[in-house]
Write an enzyme that holds these catalytic residues in place. Structure first.
Site, mmCIF file in Angstrom:
data_model
loop_
_atom_site.group_PDB
_atom_site.id
_atom_site.type_symbol
_atom_site.label_atom_id
_atom_site.label_comp_id
_atom_site.label_asym_id
_atom_site.label_seq_id
_atom_site.Cartn_x
_atom_site.Cartn_y
_atom_site.Cartn_z
ATOM 1 N N ASN A 9 0.865 -1.180 0.000
ATOM 2 C CA ASN A 9 0.000 0.000 0.000
ATOM 3 C C ASN A 9 0.902 1.230 0.000
ATOM 4 O OD1 ASN A 9 -1.807 2.043 0.441
ATOM 5 N ND2 ASN A 9 -2.344 1.431 2.523
ATOM 6 N N LYS A 11 0.129 4.331 -0.418
ATOM 7 C CA LYS A 11 -0.506 5.526 0.162
ATOM 8 C C LYS A 11 -0.215 6.771 -0.696
ATOM 9 C CE LYS A 11 -0.015 3.279 4.602
ATOM 10 N NZ LYS A 11 -0.081 3.373 6.039
ATOM 11 N N HIS A 97 -9.463 0.898 4.272
ATOM 12 C CA HIS A 97 -8.220 1.069 5.026
ATOM 13 C C HIS A 97 -8.495 1.948 6.247
ATOM 14 C CE1 HIS A 97 -4.175 2.289 6.129
ATOM 15 N NE2 HIS A 97 -3.784 1.164 5.551
ATOM 16 N N GLU A 99 -7.004 4.342 7.480
ATOM 17 C CA GLU A 99 -6.835 5.792 7.250
ATOM 18 C C GLU A 99 -8.068 6.376 6.561
ATOM 19 O OE1 GLU A 99 -3.046 5.433 5.304
ATOM 20 O OE2 GLU A 99 -2.216 4.715 7.205
ATOM 21 N N GLU A 169 -5.962 -5.564 9.886
ATOM 22 C CA GLU A 169 -4.934 -4.591 10.236
ATOM 23 C C GLU A 169 -5.295 -3.926 11.567
ATOM 24 O OE1 GLU A 169 -2.669 -3.201 6.503
ATOM 25 O OE2 GLU A 169 -4.431 -1.942 6.719
ATOM 26 N N GLY A 175 1.873 1.614 10.847
ATOM 27 C CA GLY A 175 2.797 2.744 10.775
ATOM 28 C C GLY A 175 3.388 3.131 12.121
ATOM 29 N N SER A 215 2.972 -2.831 10.325
ATOM 30 C CA SER A 215 4.419 -2.817 10.583
ATOM 31 C C SER A 215 5.115 -4.133 10.240
ATOM 32 C CB SER A 215 4.703 -2.423 12.038
ATOM 33 O OG SER A 215 4.208 -1.122 12.293
ATOM 34 N N GLY A 236 2.697 -1.433 4.322
ATOM 35 C CA GLY A 236 2.754 0.003 4.078
ATOM 36 C C GLY A 236 4.185 0.443 3.842
HETATM 37 C C1 PEP Z 1 -0.898 -0.181 6.007
HETATM 38 O O1 PEP Z 1 -0.956 1.027 5.850
HETATM 39 O O2 PEP Z 1 -1.771 -0.910 5.523
HETATM 40 C C2 PEP Z 1 0.212 -0.714 6.784
HETATM 41 C C3 PEP Z 1 0.131 -1.951 7.189
HETATM 42 O O3 PEP Z 1 1.259 0.147 7.041
HETATM 43 P P1 PEP Z 1 2.649 -0.224 7.759
HETATM 44 O O4 PEP Z 1 3.144 -1.514 7.136
HETATM 45 O O5 PEP Z 1 3.549 0.926 7.468
HETATM 46 O O6 PEP Z 1 2.346 -0.398 9.207
#
Ligand code: PEP
Length: 252
Positions: A9, A11, A97, A99, A169, A175, A215, A236
């Site tokens: 992703n 973003k 998502h 966000e 998630e 993040g 993460s 991400g």
């Molecule tokens: C995401 O935004 O879906 C995500 C998992 O981000 P990150 O891997 O940076 O935690």
């Protein structure tokens, strides 16, 4: 057999030139991998989708959109419809998502409409969901996740699930550098599969890929992906670095 999936992703990061460099870099890194049972998906921003599709014409890497509007068309300035995405060759769309839920007020009801629009356009929905830190701390995480699934997906027919990928998630792990332990991920994925089996059938539940996101890095991917009900990851930050993304793909 369920497909393994590693999806990036991206973003609201990287411009057109950087998009090309990142795609070239990923191809280089994964050139020698056996990806027979693994799908690799990237999701650039809207403006870079067409170029990403052209750059991935040779295959292996698939391209998903990060979002779309639920309406077919109309006076929704700044928005993009399922028809538009499908017309340029996009086959998958990330929906829900955290966000989008947090910053753009996307409710379960809106997400149900978005999922419907994705499926009506013969595309695949990568449906994201997961609990907040306060939900986990208060012991409500299973209840919250069950409600997210039920509110946005359980109006669907069993057959629709062949075009759904789930991405669990936990919001507290996105993040933040904080990852769910492999045991926490497995526990929730098993719960998700059981919830789907109870609402539909064991066949539907066994057929659906459930990704973990939050993460995931080269250092922890192996252990998370080794869990029985974890079928891959939604990545991400680490998906923006070819070597890291490739190392995560190698862990699957
Ligand atoms: C995401 O935004 O879906 C995500 C998992 O981000 P990150 O891997 O940076 O935690």
């Amino acid at each position: 057999m369920r497909k393994k999936i590693v999806a990036g992703n991206w973003k609201m990061n990287i411009n057109a030139t950087e998009t090309k460099a990142l795609i070239d870099g990923i191809y280089q890194e994964i050139a020698s991998y056996d990806l027979t049972n693994t799908r690799v998906i990237i999701s650039p921003s809207y403006v870079n989708l067409s170029s990403a599709l052209a750059l991935t014409e040779k295959g292996i890497i698939e391209v998903a959109a990060q979002n779309m509007h639920q309406a077919k068309s109309g006076a929704f300035t700044g928005e993009v419809s399922a028809d538009m995405l499908q017309a340029i060759g996009v086959k998958s769309v990330i929906i829900g998502h955290s966000e989008r839920r947090a910053y753009f007020m996307e409710s379960d009801a809106i997400l149900a409409e978005k999922v419907n629009a994705v499926l009506a356009n013969n595309m695949e929905a990568i449906f994201c969901f997961g609990e907040l830190l306060e939900d986990r701390k208060s012991g409500n995480h299973f209840k919250v996740v069950a409600a997210q699934l039920s509110n946005a997906l359980f109006h669907l027919q069993a057959n629709d699930f062949k075009n759904i990928v789930l991405a669990y998630e936990p919001v507290w792990a996105i993040g933040t550098g904080e990852t769910a332990s492999p045991e926490q991920a497995q526990e929730m994925h098993e719960f998700i599969r059981k919830t789907i089996a109870d609402r539909y059938t064991k066949d539907v539940a066994d057929g659906i890929s459930i990704l973990y996101g939050g993460s995931v890095k080269p250092a922890n991917a192996n252990e998370i992906f080794s869990k029985e009900d974890v079928d891959g990851g939604l990545i991400g930050g680490a998906s923006l670095k070819p070597a890291d993304f490739a190392a995560i793909i190698k862990s699957i």
